[in-house]
Write a protein that holds these residues in place. Structure first.
Motif, PDB file in Angstrom:
ATOM      1  N   ALA A   1       0.837  -1.194   0.000  1.00 19.11           N
ATOM      2  CA  ALA A   1       0.000   0.000   0.000  1.00 19.11           C
ATOM      3  C   ALA A   1       0.881   1.256   0.000  1.00 19.11           C
ATOM      4  O   ALA A   1       0.606   2.222  -0.717  1.00 19.11           O
ATOM      5  CB  ALA A   1      -0.922  -0.012   1.219  1.00 19.11           C
ATOM      6  N   ASP A   2       1.952   1.223   0.804  1.00 21.05           N
ATOM      7  CA  ASP A   2       2.889   2.362   0.838  1.00 21.05           C
ATOM      8  C   ASP A   2       3.523   2.581  -0.524  1.00 21.05           C
ATOM      9  O   ASP A   2       3.584   3.700  -1.031  1.00 21.05           O
ATOM     10  CB  ASP A   2       3.997   2.088   1.859  1.00 21.05           C
ATOM     11  CG  ASP A   2       3.668   2.704   3.206  1.00 21.05           C
ATOM     12  OD1 ASP A   2       2.458   2.739   3.524  1.00 21.05           O
ATOM     13  OD2 ASP A   2       4.596   3.123   3.907  1.00 21.05           O
ATOM     14  N   ALA A   3       4.015   1.480  -1.119  1.00 23.09           N
ATOM     15  CA  ALA A   3       4.720   1.591  -2.397  1.00 23.09           C
ATOM     16  C   ALA A   3       3.770   2.043  -3.497  1.00 23.09           C
ATOM     17  O   ALA A   3       4.144   2.843  -4.361  1.00 23.09           O
ATOM     18  CB  ALA A   3       5.355   0.252  -2.763  1.00 23.09           C
ATOM     19  N   ALA A   4       2.530   1.549  -3.451  1.00 24.34           N
ATOM     20  CA  ALA A   4       1.548   1.951  -4.462  1.00 24.34           C
ATOM     21  C   ALA A   4       1.236   3.436  -4.319  1.00 24.34           C
ATOM     22  O   ALA A   4       1.017   4.136  -5.306  1.00 24.34           O
ATOM     23  CB  ALA A   4       0.282   1.123  -4.323  1.00 24.34           C
ATOM     24  N   GLY A   5       1.237   3.921  -3.072  1.00 23.36           N
ATOM     25  CA  GLY A   5       1.017   5.346  -2.857  1.00 23.36           C
ATOM     26  C   GLY A   5       2.159   6.174  -3.414  1.00 23.36           C
ATOM     27  O   GLY A   5       1.951   7.266  -3.949  1.00 23.36           O
ATOM     28  N   ALA A   6       3.386   5.649  -3.307  1.00 27.70           N
ATOM     29  CA  ALA A   6       4.551   6.420  -3.753  1.00 27.70           C
ATOM     30  C   ALA A   6       4.765   6.305  -5.259  1.00 27.70           C
ATOM     31  O   ALA A   6       5.089   7.287  -5.920  1.00 27.70           O
ATOM     32  CB  ALA A   6       5.799   5.944  -3.005  1.00 27.70           C
ATOM     33  N   SER A   7       4.607   5.117  -5.809  1.00 25.26           N
ATOM     34  CA  SER A   7       4.985   4.900  -7.214  1.00 25.26           C
ATOM     35  C   SER A   7       3.809   4.521  -8.101  1.00 25.26           C
ATOM     36  O   SER A   7       3.984   4.306  -9.294  1.00 25.26           O
ATOM     37  CB  SER A   7       6.031   3.793  -7.308  1.00 25.26           C
ATOM     38  OG  SER A   7       7.037   3.992  -6.352  1.00 25.26           O
ATOM     39  N   GLY A   8       2.641   4.357  -7.532  1.00 29.88           N
ATOM     40  CA  GLY A   8       1.490   3.973  -8.349  1.00 29.88           C
ATOM     41  C   GLY A   8       1.301   2.472  -8.351  1.00 29.88           C
ATOM     42  O   GLY A   8       2.284   1.721  -8.417  1.00 29.88           O
ATOM     43  N   PRO A   9       0.053   2.010  -8.267  1.00 30.73           N
ATOM     44  CA  PRO A   9      -0.221   0.571  -8.201  1.00 30.73           C
ATOM     45  C   PRO A   9       0.216  -0.190  -9.453  1.00 30.73           C
ATOM     46  O   PRO A   9       0.612  -1.350  -9.356  1.00 30.73           O
ATOM     47  CB  PRO A   9      -1.742   0.494  -8.009  1.00 30.73           C
ATOM     48  CG  PRO A   9      -2.271   1.855  -8.221  1.00 30.73           C
ATOM     49  CD  PRO A   9      -1.165   2.834  -8.135  1.00 30.73           C
ATOM     50  N   ASP A  10       0.184   0.463 -10.598  1.00 30.08           N
ATOM     51  CA  ASP A  10       0.519  -0.255 -11.829  1.00 30.08           C
ATOM     52  C   ASP A  10       1.995  -0.657 -11.867  1.00 30.08           C
ATOM     53  O   ASP A  10       2.334  -1.765 -12.277  1.00 30.08           O
ATOM     54  CB  ASP A  10       0.178   0.599 -13.049  1.00 30.08           C
ATOM     55  CG  ASP A  10      -1.321   0.809 -13.164  1.00 30.08           C
ATOM     56  OD1 ASP A  10      -2.062  -0.042 -12.624  1.00 30.08           O
ATOM     57  OD2 ASP A  10      -1.742   1.811 -13.764  1.00 30.08           O
ATOM     58  N   ALA A  11       2.853   0.281 -11.428  1.00 31.00           N
ATOM     59  CA  ALA A  11       4.283  -0.026 -11.403  1.00 31.00           C
ATOM     60  C   ALA A  11       4.549  -1.202 -10.469  1.00 31.00           C
ATOM     61  O   ALA A  11       5.336  -2.104 -10.781  1.00 31.00           O
ATOM     62  CB  ALA A  11       5.075   1.202 -10.953  1.00 31.00           C
ATOM     63  N   LEU A  12       3.870  -1.208  -9.320  1.00 25.21           N
ATOM     64  CA  LEU A  12       4.089  -2.280  -8.348  1.00 25.21           C
ATOM     65  C   LEU A  12       3.564  -3.614  -8.884  1.00 25.21           C
ATOM     66  O   LEU A  12       4.200  -4.660  -8.726  1.00 25.21           O
ATOM     67  CB  LEU A  12       3.391  -1.923  -7.036  1.00 25.21           C
ATOM     68  CG  LEU A  12       3.717  -2.855  -5.877  1.00 25.21           C
ATOM     69  CD1 LEU A  12       5.193  -2.827  -5.557  1.00 25.21           C
ATOM     70  CD2 LEU A  12       2.911  -2.489  -4.646  1.00 25.21           C
ATOM     71  N   ARG A  13       2.425  -3.587  -9.527  1.00 24.20           N
ATOM     72  CA  ARG A  13       1.879  -4.817 -10.125  1.00 24.20           C
ATOM     73  C   ARG A  13       2.839  -5.389 -11.166  1.00 24.20           C
ATOM     74  O   ARG A  13       3.099  -6.588 -11.190  1.00 24.20           O
ATOM     75  CB  ARG A  13       0.540  -4.517 -10.795  1.00 24.20           C
ATOM     76  CG  ARG A  13      -0.655  -4.671  -9.883  1.00 24.20           C
ATOM     77  CD  ARG A  13      -1.896  -4.121 -10.559  1.00 24.20           C
ATOM     78  NE  ARG A  13      -2.209  -4.843 -11.786  1.00 24.20           N
ATOM     79  CZ  ARG A  13      -2.851  -6.011 -11.824  1.00 24.20           C
ATOM     80  NH1 ARG A  13      -3.226  -6.573 -10.708  1.00 24.20           N
ATOM     81  NH2 ARG A  13      -3.106  -6.604 -12.961  1.00 24.20           N
ATOM     82  N   ALA A  14       3.355  -4.494 -11.997  1.00 25.24           N
ATOM     83  CA  ALA A  14       4.285  -4.949 -13.030  1.00 25.24           C
ATOM     84  C   ALA A  14       5.495  -5.619 -12.387  1.00 25.24           C
ATOM     85  O   ALA A  14       5.951  -6.684 -12.816  1.00 25.24           O
ATOM     86  CB  ALA A  14       4.717  -3.762 -13.886  1.00 25.24           C
ATOM     87  N   ALA A  15       6.002  -4.996 -11.295  1.00 21.88           N
ATOM     88  CA  ALA A  15       7.174  -5.549 -10.622  1.00 21.88           C
ATOM     89  C   ALA A  15       6.858  -6.911 -10.018  1.00 21.88           C
ATOM     90  O   ALA A  15       7.644  -7.860 -10.136  1.00 21.88           O
ATOM     91  CB  ALA A  15       7.648  -4.582  -9.535  1.00 21.88           C
ATOM     92  N   LEU A  16       5.707  -7.025  -9.377  1.00 18.05           N
ATOM     93  CA  LEU A  16       5.329  -8.292  -8.744  1.00 18.05           C
ATOM     94  C   LEU A  16       5.234  -9.407  -9.783  1.00 18.05           C
ATOM     95  O   LEU A  16       5.729 -10.517  -9.581  1.00 18.05           O
ATOM     96  CB  LEU A  16       3.971  -8.131  -8.060  1.00 18.05           C
ATOM     97  CG  LEU A  16       3.974  -7.919  -6.560  1.00 18.05           C
ATOM     98  CD1 LEU A  16       2.559  -7.736  -6.054  1.00 18.05           C
ATOM     99  CD2 LEU A  16       4.612  -9.104  -5.853  1.00 18.05           C
ATOM    100  N   LEU A  17       4.593  -9.097 -10.900  1.00 18.08           N
ATOM    101  CA  LEU A  17       4.431 -10.108 -11.942  1.00 18.08           C
ATOM    102  C   LEU A  17       5.783 -10.536 -12.486  1.00 18.08           C
ATOM    103  O   LEU A  17       6.051 -11.717 -12.704  1.00 18.08           O
ATOM    104  CB  LEU A  17       3.559  -9.548 -13.071  1.00 18.08           C
ATOM    105  CG  LEU A  17       2.078  -9.420 -12.727  1.00 18.08           C
ATOM    106  CD1 LEU A  17       1.337  -8.638 -13.796  1.00 18.08           C
ATOM    107  CD2 LEU A  17       1.474 -10.810 -12.572  1.00 18.08           C
TER     108      LEU A  17
END
Lengths: 123, 319
Positions: free
Chosen positions: B231-247
């Motif tokens: 949630a913190d990272a999505a707030g800082a960098s956007g949920p899409d960037a984090l999703r891409a990284a996770l995948l």
């Protein structure tokens, strides 16, 4: 203690950058530092590194010449294996971004899945 | 004695059922509020059980008279007239022994698990510092240790100061946005002292593995701190960037091996990220933490009162 760790890192960096084995004097000359280090300090650090297995040494004339036991990449690979794949350490001491499949696990899985199309293409 | 037994039973019931309930909520509730819920539930169970043991040690009838009279006169009459001096003495000794054993186990577990972990972290950090290149963090932020390895990895080691560790392989595989999201995720772990939270759960589970609530806590807490950091990272960098990284990092490109381990947690995280609309407001978060905490705190006591009430009714019917 932390200062010593930094010095060890700096000395290893010098050795990794050098193509040839180095004497204590050579290491001392190549260390870029704010303050001048004593010869004996560097000698002690190298002695510690030798004891811990980071460097190997051979007698050359009246002085030892030191070189890294492994390249930085090899040592990194081994350290990561120790940390992530061996024992339950990873689970205990660190928080992963996401657990990708480790080398050992993927090997086990490949074994369990039998020879697949990916087999034989591995480096 | 009735009250003591009811308190202990109440604590036991909540300890058995709470993990199941809290697990159910994971998908729907703010992970920060759920972490608070877990902590308060553990605390409430401990306090209730402690109160039960304390009530056992109170000499004779003193502990029973006011509340029992309130709860049910008939049961109290039965207790008061029975020749129970020996029973009370035994209960007293029993309570003291159990309490002492519990404290001893907790201390032993904290020393064994906690100290060993601290030593291991220091050892690993010492090695990684020699191998990696340190990139200093911003003001008040931990440094990042870059390792020369093709394995796409990012993790954080706790302690003071902790460290974020990442590899060149990760940098090569991710877009700059996704990389920033991963590093923000790891820094959130350090800022939130998540390693400490996980360690506490581990210590409690090691000390009292026979308590379902504590046995379930380490796994649940690990999952929740990931959601908090997400949630913190999505707030800082956007949920899409984090999703891409996770995948990317979990090896979604290699389906045959990707089914290995930790998939459920990653799937949960991806689903939560997909559903996420906007960052939670502070006021909303505080109110959710407060309400869930209140419920968790009051449940053992409520169960105890319910048990006492039921007991008095049963006694009423029998007598």
């Amino acid at each position: 203690m932390r200062g010593l760790g930094e010095l060890e890192a700096a000395v290893m960096d010098v050795l990794w950058r050098s193509a040839d084995p180095l004497r204590v004097r050579d290491v001392l000359d190549r260390l870029v530092r704010d303050r001048k280090l004593a010869y004996t300090t560097v000698m002690t650090v190298l002695d510690n590194l030798h004891r811990k297995g980071w460097v190997q040494r051979e007698m050359d004339g009246r002085a030892y010449r030191y070189r890294p036991s492994a390249s930085r990449e090899e040592a990194t690979a081994r350290a990561l294996r120790d940390l992530l794949d061996a024992s339950g350490d990873a689970e205990a001491v660190l928080l992963h971004f996401a657990r990708s499949v480790s080398e050992r696990e993927s090997a086990v899985l490949r074994g369990a899945l039998g020879p697949g199309p990916g087999e034989g293409r591995l480096p | 004695m009735t009250i003591a037994v009811a308190l202990l039973l109440g604590a036991a019931l909540v300890a058995a059922v709470a993990p199941w309930l809290l697990r159910r909520l994971t998908r729907f509730v703010d992970p920060v509020a759920l972490l608070v819920g877990w902590a308060v539930a553990v605390l409430a169970v401990a306090v209730t059980a402690g109160a039960g043991l304390a009530a056992m040690t109170v000499p004779l009838y003193a502990a029973d008279s006011p509340l029992s009279r309130f709860v049910g006169g008939r049961l109290w009459a039965a207790v008061a007239t029975a020749p129970q001096y020996l029973l009370y003495q035994l209960a007293d000794t029993f309570a003291l022994v159990v309490a002492a054993a519990a404290v001893a186990r907790l201390v032993w577990s904290a020393l064994r698990v906690g100290l060993a972990r601290r030593r291991r972290v220091a050892e690993h950090l010492a090695v990684l510092r020699v191998l990696g290149d340190v990139e200093p963090g911003g003001p008040g932020e931990p440094p990042t240790l870059w390792l020369r390895s093709a394995r796409p990895l990012a993790f954080s080691l706790g302690g003071r100061p902790g460290a974020v560790v990442a590899t060149d392989g990760l940098r090569a595989q991710l877009t700059p946005d996704a990389l920033a999201a991963v590093l923000a995720h790891e820094r959130a772990h350090l800022r939130g002292r998540h390693h400490m939270v996980v360690a506490c759960a581990d210590v409690l589970a090691a000390a009292f593995p026979f308590v379902p609530l504590l046995r379930a806590a380490p796994g649940a807490v690990r999952e929740l701190v990931e959601l908090v950091a997400d949630a913190d990272a999505a707030g800082a960098s956007g949920p899409d960037a984090l999703r891409a990284a996770l995948l990317r990092v979990t090896g979604a490109g290699a389906p045959d091996v990707a089914l290995a381990i930790g998939r459920t947690a990653v799937e949960l995280r991806l689903r939560v990220l997909a559903r996420r609309r906007r960052p939670p407001s502070l006021a909303g978060r505080i109110s959710r933490c407060g309400s869930l905490g209140m419920v968790a705190a009051c449940t053992p006591l409520a169960v105890t009162v319910g048990l006492l009430w039921t007991a008095s009714r049963v006694a009423g019917v029998l007598g």
